[in-house]
Enzyme design. Sequence first.
Site, PDB file in Angstrom:
ATOM      1  N   ASP A 106       1.096  -1.532  -0.029  1.00  0.00           N
ATOM      2  CA  ASP A 106       0.077  -0.190  -0.319  1.00  0.00           C
ATOM      3  C   ASP A 106       0.808   1.194   0.020  1.00  0.00           C
ATOM      4  OD1 ASP A 106      -2.311   0.774   0.423  1.00  0.00           O
ATOM      5  OD2 ASP A 106      -1.878   1.846   3.063  1.00  0.00           O
ATOM      6  N   ALA A 113       0.168   4.837   1.547  1.00  0.00           N
ATOM      7  CA  ALA A 113      -0.111   5.972   2.705  1.00  0.00           C
ATOM      8  C   ALA A 113       0.380   5.171   3.977  1.00  0.00           C
ATOM      9  CB  ALA A 113      -0.888   7.591   2.446  1.00  0.00           C
ATOM     10  N   LYS A 160     -11.138   6.961  -2.660  1.00  0.00           N
ATOM     11  CA  LYS A 160     -10.865   8.106  -1.936  1.00  0.00           C
ATOM     12  C   LYS A 160     -13.289   8.382  -1.871  1.00  0.00           C
ATOM     13  CE  LYS A 160      -7.503   8.232  -0.316  1.00  0.00           C
ATOM     14  NZ  LYS A 160      -6.688   7.349   0.999  1.00  0.00           N
ATOM     15  N   ASP A 162      -1.462  -1.263   5.590  1.00  0.00           N
ATOM     16  CA  ASP A 162      -1.306  -1.062   7.036  1.00  0.00           C
ATOM     17  C   ASP A 162      -2.554  -0.564   7.831  1.00  0.00           C
ATOM     18  OD1 ASP A 162      -1.392   1.640   5.422  1.00  0.00           O
ATOM     19  OD2 ASP A 162      -1.665   2.505   6.690  1.00  0.00           O
TER      20      ASP A 162
END
Length: 264
Positions: A9, A11, A50, A184
Amino acid sequence: MSIQAVIFDWAGTTIDYGSRAPIVAFQKAFSNVGIDITEAEIRQDMGLDKYTHIHKIINLPAVQNDWQARFQVLPSNDDCERIYHDFKSILLASIAEFGELKPGMTDVVTYLTEHNIAYGTTTGYDAEMLALVLPIAAKQGYRPTVNITSAQTNGIGRPAPAMLELASDQLEITDPTTVMKVGDSVNDILEGQNADAITVGVVDGSNLMGLSQDAFATLSDVQQAALRAKVAGQYESVGADYIIESMVELPALIDSINQPVTDH
């Protein structure tokens, strides 16, 4: 069995310690229409693309209530579109500030290169966001071979396996069990599981932890240990195959998986 490819991934995993850039942009975009949202409300769905994430936030009961109290109507699709475009312009303006590689990533890149292990990414970013992030990462020596957004999979993002499967196909990996997904967020782990990949959750600097490097450093040893245990517990609860404290541990983990089994 050995690991042939690693799919990361962005960010919170490889760059942007604490996954701060999207949080700041989400909060600002909603604040611009007079709605305050908490980090917890944002983070519960991190890892989605998003646009879908904006829809998830706007459909939260607390946000719906605040919206109705403020505007006397419920939010519409047009409102979602407006907030998304505002969010995107805020993120694009700030993303460069959050592009530093996380600790250990430089050594990870060296290790993968030396061991001829392919690597790429799947992401909740769109192509425009990626276009800003890629050169920043490249200047630091991180150049994933493939970078898959949900626009390349007919709008199907995490936790579905489509992006990860496409990344594997483009890297010419035919056995999904030789692919490692490193992320994450819970959605990263679910994406990996749904694609039959090996899943690895990163603790420090993750979306699940949510703290900047400076904020984490100010905690006492006891507080840091408690927070790490809490994050590890969240990965365990969704069945992550492995949990690492930071990227520093990833080469040793891959080595241990790739170690040939010998009879004694």
